[in-house]
Design a protein around this motif. Structure first.
Motif, mmCIF file in Angstrom:
data_model
loop_
_atom_site.group_PDB
_atom_site.id
_atom_site.type_symbol
_atom_site.label_atom_id
_atom_site.label_comp_id
_atom_site.label_asym_id
_atom_site.label_seq_id
_atom_site.Cartn_x
_atom_site.Cartn_y
_atom_site.Cartn_z
ATOM 1 N N PRO A 42 58.491 1.456 64.887
ATOM 2 C CA PRO A 42 58.607 2.877 64.538
ATOM 3 C C PRO A 42 59.442 3.071 63.282
ATOM 4 N N ASN A 43 59.091 4.059 62.483
ATOM 5 C CA ASN A 43 59.871 4.340 61.276
ATOM 6 C C ASN A 43 61.283 4.757 61.670
ATOM 7 N N PRO A 44 62.303 4.140 61.081
ATOM 8 C CA PRO A 44 63.679 4.552 61.390
ATOM 9 C C PRO A 44 63.947 5.960 60.891
ATOM 10 N N THR A 45 65.027 6.542 61.369
ATOM 11 C CA THR A 45 65.345 7.927 61.019
ATOM 12 C C THR A 45 65.614 8.099 59.534
ATOM 13 N N GLY A 46 66.080 7.039 58.883
ATOM 14 C CA GLY A 46 66.437 7.131 57.475
ATOM 15 C C GLY A 46 67.854 7.606 57.246
ATOM 16 N N HIS A 47 68.566 7.948 58.337
ATOM 17 C CA HIS A 47 69.941 8.424 58.199
ATOM 18 C C HIS A 47 70.885 7.236 58.007
ATOM 19 N N VAL A 48 71.626 7.239 56.923
ATOM 20 C CA VAL A 48 72.611 6.194 56.632
ATOM 21 C C VAL A 48 73.958 6.885 56.417
ATOM 22 N N THR A 49 74.850 6.745 57.376
ATOM 23 C CA THR A 49 76.169 7.376 57.268
ATOM 24 C C THR A 49 76.971 6.705 56.154
ATOM 25 N N PRO A 50 77.482 7.462 55.211
ATOM 26 C CA PRO A 50 78.302 6.852 54.147
ATOM 27 C C PRO A 50 79.536 6.174 54.731
ATOM 28 N N ALA A 51 79.894 5.043 54.148
ATOM 29 C CA ALA A 51 81.090 4.333 54.595
ATOM 30 C C ALA A 51 82.332 5.133 54.220
ATOM 31 N N PRO A 52 83.427 4.937 54.941
ATOM 32 C CA PRO A 52 84.681 5.599 54.552
ATOM 33 C C PRO A 52 85.041 5.293 53.098
ATOM 34 N N ASP A 53 85.795 6.157 52.501
ATOM 35 C CA ASP A 53 86.151 6.045 51.086
ATOM 36 C C ASP A 53 86.677 4.649 50.746
ATOM 37 N N GLY A 54 86.100 4.092 49.697
ATOM 38 C CA GLY A 54 86.569 2.807 49.195
ATOM 39 C C GLY A 54 85.901 1.600 49.808
ATOM 40 N N TYR A 55 85.152 1.783 50.900
ATOM 41 C CA TYR A 55 84.508 0.650 51.573
ATOM 42 C C TYR A 55 83.105 0.413 51.001
ATOM 43 N N GLU A 56 82.800 -0.856 50.754
ATOM 44 C CA GLU A 56 81.502 -1.245 50.219
ATOM 45 C C GLU A 56 80.887 -2.330 51.101
ATOM 46 N N PRO A 57 79.566 -2.332 51.263
ATOM 47 C CA PRO A 57 78.921 -3.380 52.061
ATOM 48 C C PRO A 57 79.022 -4.732 51.358
ATOM 49 N N PHE A 58 79.285 -5.790 52.140
ATOM 50 C CA PHE A 58 79.363 -7.118 51.539
ATOM 51 C C PHE A 58 78.627 -8.188 52.344
ATOM 52 N N TYR A 59 78.158 -7.833 53.559
ATOM 53 C CA TYR A 59 77.513 -8.868 54.377
ATOM 54 C C TYR A 59 76.584 -8.197 55.368
ATOM 55 N N VAL A 60 75.410 -8.799 55.551
ATOM 56 C CA VAL A 60 74.444 -8.357 56.562
ATOM 57 C C VAL A 60 74.159 -9.535 57.481
ATOM 58 N N SER A 61 74.272 -9.293 58.787
ATOM 59 C CA SER A 61 73.892 -10.303 59.780
ATOM 60 C C SER A 61 72.765 -9.722 60.617
ATOM 61 N N HIS A 62 71.645 -10.429 60.697
ATOM 62 C CA HIS A 62 70.397 -9.856 61.220
ATOM 63 C C HIS A 62 69.714 -10.842 62.162
ATOM 64 N N TYR A 63 69.178 -10.294 63.265
ATOM 65 C CA TYR A 63 68.238 -11.059 64.095
ATOM 66 C C TYR A 63 67.032 -10.161 64.330
ATOM 67 N N GLY A 64 65.840 -10.676 64.002
ATOM 68 C CA GLY A 64 64.636 -9.871 64.134
ATOM 69 C C GLY A 64 63.514 -10.592 64.836
ATOM 70 N N ARG A 65 62.726 -9.828 65.564
ATOM 71 C CA ARG A 65 61.511 -10.344 66.180
ATOM 72 C C ARG A 65 60.431 -10.470 65.112
ATOM 73 N N HIS A 66 59.492 -11.381 65.328
ATOM 74 C CA HIS A 66 58.316 -11.459 64.452
ATOM 75 C C HIS A 66 57.583 -10.129 64.458
ATOM 76 N N GLY A 67 56.709 -9.953 63.501
ATOM 77 C CA GLY A 67 55.944 -8.721 63.403
ATOM 78 C C GLY A 67 54.728 -8.719 64.317
ATOM 79 N N ALA A 68 53.855 -7.728 64.117
ATOM 80 C CA ALA A 68 52.666 -7.557 64.948
ATOM 81 C C ALA A 68 51.855 -8.848 65.001
ATOM 82 N N ARG A 69 51.326 -9.145 66.179
ATOM 83 C CA ARG A 69 50.644 -10.424 66.383
ATOM 84 C C ARG A 69 49.418 -10.262 67.274
ATOM 85 N N TYR A 70 48.610 -11.300 67.273
ATOM 86 C CA TYR A 70 47.566 -11.442 68.284
ATOM 87 C C TYR A 70 48.238 -11.778 69.616
#
Length: 440
Positions: A42-70
């Motif tokens: 499903p399409n995500p909401t698209g809402h991305v809450t801004p980080a508190p002042d001065g904070y910047e993203p530096f790392y993403v840790s992800h686990y995902g299922r494979h996509g659509a399949r037979y």
């Protein structure tokens, strides 16, 4: 953390959990969701809450299922087609039944030698998720950082990883992407079957209850009336549950194959199709140990939690930036979500009739379903923040915070490491048989 704020956090969590409930009315309005773990991402909401002042993203840790399949095997096609061929020979197929058989043969011809393979839609799903990652966190994803990706050795997972990474590289050619799919990493990429799972005396009765529930949800009475001129005669050589279960899976898998332009949902009323979802919703909740009283099969996912914590700790300590991707299966995403305590995963109940009102697998393991942790830091501060995403939507975990949807990494790390400690994980003893000195 004061008592008043902790209480507010808990109240907020309960409100968010209430939002995750699913009614039959909602499913009727969005029948595609009733395909459960076959459901399109499903399409995500698209809402991305801004980080508190001065904070910047530096790392993403992800686990995902494979996509659509037979479907992972062709047993459902082979069973339904064989039984309907026999019915046709005996003159028992209605004209509608003959049309369904025709469609089944077309779908089966397309699926031959493709069991479990990623479909074109599956590739598009992962490219879209990767694209949004770059759009939502441009200050991180536009850098010349390293992206480390590991995949299950199953083809659909490897190709999902390739699609995801290919899109990242299109978005930022400066990325250094390292991909691998090896048995070396399977101890945390897939459920670790060497871990001892605590026994539950109520697990067996729950499976007996599930078996009865599934047989009623997929009883086939209506399908036999539509397909066969003499339903009683057809029932002498066709198992009602096995046949209807196969048809439901085929109908659900067509969501993964839009190019085929075939549908089998006309075999079910909306409520019957939803009942099929309810059968699998209860099954997944029990299979993975998320149902009260069930065996805690999610213990097999603890190595993934440890891997994520350890690698995040190393990244935080290094002061560097990067992306860590892992690609696997629904049998990991679902219990991992439960271990984390995300609001969408914690509503399990042994009341199978009512379960879908509190716990819905389409919110957790649609095709390409994923969990992401986005890390943020502030120059001159050692306070690291982390945000949890369930299928790219901000979600809550049972950890107190004063800056939701962000959590202090030190609190998150301590909470989950205590969880690992309290689990007292043990591994099965491997018995090596001694060989006789003499040759046989």
């Amino acid at each position: 953390m004061n008592h008043k704020f902790t209480t507010l956090c808990l109240m907020a969590g309960l409100s968010l959990a209430a939002m995750a409930q699913t009614s039959r009315t909602e499913l009727r309005a969005h029948l595609d969701l009733a395909s459960g773990n076959y459901c399109n991402y499903p399409n995500p909401t698209g809402h991305v809450t801004p980080a508190p002042d001065g904070y910047e993203p530096f790392y993403v840790s992800h686990y995902g299922r494979h996509g659509a399949r037979y479907m992972t095997g062709n047993d459902h096609y082979e069973y339904t087609i064989a039984k309907m061929d026999t019915a046709k020979t005996l003159g028992l197929l209605t004209s509608y039944g003959e049309d369904v058989l025709r469609r089944l043969n077309i779908a089966y011809a397309d699926a031959k030698q493709r069991a479990g393979d990623l479909t074109p839609l599956g590739g598009r799903q992962h490219r879209a998720i990767a694209h949004r990652l770059c759009v939502n966190y441009p200050s991180l994803m536009s850098q010349a950082i390293t992206v480390k990706a590991n995949s299950s050795t199953v083809r659909r997972c490897m190709i999902s990883m390739a699609n995801f990474c290919q899109e990242l590289l299109i978005m930022n050619p400066k990325l250094d992407i390292k991909m691998d799919a090896s048995e070396h990493d399977m101890y945390y990429i897939i459920p670790n079957d060497s871990i001892e799972i605590p026994k539950s005396e109520t697990d067996g009765p729950l499976y007996e209850k599930l078996d009865k529930f599934r047989h009623e949800m997929l009883n086939g009475r209506h399908q036999f009336e539509m397909l066969f001129t003499n339903p009683e005669r057809a029932g002498e050589f066709i198992d009602h549950y096995k046949f209807t279960n196969a048809l439901w899976n085929i109908a659900a898998d067509m969501d993964c194959l839009p190019e085929l332009k075939l549908s089998f949902k006309d075999l079910f009323t909306d409520d019957e199709y939803i009942d099929g979802f309810r059968a699998y919703n209860a099954s997944w909740c029990l299979w993975e140990g998320l149902m009260p009283g069930s065996q805690h099969n999610y213990y097999a996912i603890y190595p993934l939690l440890r891997n994520i914590l350890d690698e995040a700790e190393q990244m935080v300590a290094s002061g560097k930036s990067g992306v860590r991707l892992r690609f696997g299966h629904d049998s990991v995403v679902l219990p991992f979500s439960f271990i984390l305590g995300v609001k969408e995963a914690i509503g399990g109940t042994d009341d199978m009739e009512d379960l879908h009102n509190h716990f819905s697998i389409f919110r957790l393991i649609p095709m390409a379903g994923n969990v992401q942790m986005i890390f943020f830091r502030k120059q001159g501060s050692d306070d690291v923040l982390v945000k949890f995403l369930m299928n790219e939507n901000e979600t809550s975990v049972p950890i107190a915070t004063d800056c939701y949807p962000f959590y202090h990494w030190k609190d998150v790390d301590a909470y989950y490491r205590n969880m690992l400690k309290d689990a007292h994980i043990t591994y099965k003893t491997v018995i090596v048989k001694e060989e006789d000195d003499e040759d046989d």
